[in-house]
Scaffold this motif. Sequence first.
Motif, PDB file in Angstrom:
ATOM      1  N   TYR A   2       0.818  -1.212   0.000  1.00 35.09           N
ATOM      2  CA  TYR A   2       0.000   0.000   0.000  1.00 35.09           C
ATOM      3  C   TYR A   2       0.848   1.257   0.000  1.00 35.09           C
ATOM      4  CZ  TYR A   2      -4.184  -2.793   0.695  1.00 35.09           C
ATOM      5  OH  TYR A   2      -5.206  -3.681   0.524  1.00 35.09           O
ATOM      6  N   GLN A   5       2.286   1.850  -3.607  1.00 34.61           N
ATOM      7  CA  GLN A   5       1.222   2.212  -4.544  1.00 34.61           C
ATOM      8  C   GLN A   5       0.654   3.591  -4.220  1.00 34.61           C
ATOM      9  OE1 GLN A   5      -1.702  -0.898  -4.996  1.00 34.61           O
ATOM     10  NE2 GLN A   5      -0.156  -2.449  -5.373  1.00 34.61           N
ATOM     11  N   THR A   6       0.496   3.887  -2.941  1.00 32.12           N
ATOM     12  CA  THR A   6       0.003   5.207  -2.539  1.00 32.12           C
ATOM     13  C   THR A   6       1.005   6.288  -2.944  1.00 32.12           C
ATOM     14  OG1 THR A   6      -1.214   4.235  -0.685  1.00 32.12           O
ATOM     15  CG2 THR A   6      -0.789   6.600  -0.584  1.00 32.12           C
ATOM     16  N   LYS A   7       2.288   5.998  -2.765  1.00 27.24           N
ATOM     17  CA  LYS A   7       3.334   6.949  -3.157  1.00 27.24           C
ATOM     18  C   LYS A   7       3.289   7.214  -4.664  1.00 27.24           C
ATOM     19  CE  LYS A   7       7.832   5.781  -3.014  1.00 27.24           C
ATOM     20  NZ  LYS A   7       9.209   5.653  -2.508  1.00 27.24           N
ATOM     21  N   LEU A  10       0.199   9.342  -5.422  1.00 29.91           N
ATOM     22  CA  LEU A  10       0.440  10.701  -4.935  1.00 29.91           C
ATOM     23  C   LEU A  10       1.367  11.451  -5.896  1.00 29.91           C
ATOM     24  CD1 LEU A  10       0.116  12.704  -2.452  1.00 29.91           C
ATOM     25  CD2 LEU A  10       2.301  11.797  -1.689  1.00 29.91           C
ATOM     26  N   LEU A  48      -7.256   7.375  -5.455  1.00 25.79           N
ATOM     27  CA  LEU A  48      -7.096   6.260  -4.517  1.00 25.79           C
ATOM     28  C   LEU A  48      -8.332   5.369  -4.537  1.00 25.79           C
ATOM     29  CD1 LEU A  48      -5.455   8.179  -1.536  1.00 25.79           C
ATOM     30  CD2 LEU A  48      -4.327   6.499  -3.008  1.00 25.79           C
ATOM     31  N   LEU A  72      -1.352   8.136   5.326  1.00 26.38           N
ATOM     32  CA  LEU A  72      -2.258   8.021   4.187  1.00 26.38           C
ATOM     33  C   LEU A  72      -2.317   6.577   3.689  1.00 26.38           C
ATOM     34  CD1 LEU A  72      -4.138   9.349   2.147  1.00 26.38           C
ATOM     35  CD2 LEU A  72      -2.122   9.917   0.766  1.00 26.38           C
ATOM     36  N   ALA A  73      -1.172   5.925   3.583  1.00 28.69           N
ATOM     37  CA  ALA A  73      -1.124   4.524   3.146  1.00 28.69           C
ATOM     38  C   ALA A  73      -1.855   3.617   4.135  1.00 28.69           C
ATOM     39  CB  ALA A  73       0.317   4.073   2.963  1.00 28.69           C
ATOM     40  N   VAL A  76      -5.574   3.997   3.601  1.00 33.96           N
ATOM     41  CA  VAL A  76      -6.008   3.261   2.409  1.00 33.96           C
ATOM     42  C   VAL A  76      -6.080   1.766   2.715  1.00 33.96           C
ATOM     43  CG1 VAL A  76      -5.311   2.574   0.078  1.00 33.96           C
ATOM     44  CG2 VAL A  76      -5.165   4.983   0.761  1.00 33.96           C
TER      45      VAL A  76
END
Length: 81
Positions: A2, A5-7, A10, A48, A72-73, A76
Amino acid sequence: MYLEQTKTILGDVLNLGPAAAALTADSPLLGSLPELDSMAVVTLIGALEEHFGIVVDDDDISASTFATLGSLAHFVEQKAG
């Protein structure tokens, strides 16, 4: 999983380019990335939701959600789990 992928999302949403690669779980977001304004937050949440197949309600979001890349990750991951 996560976090990376979040990075990536973003970095794409904010057009951070190579600077996105330097972000870590402890990297501060809100107040530290000038690109992350209120419109970018809305766009980021939409990206997201689409990528992870989650639904984010307005009540789910707080400043602490966007404190760091790691927070944030984690948010998610909780929504996806």
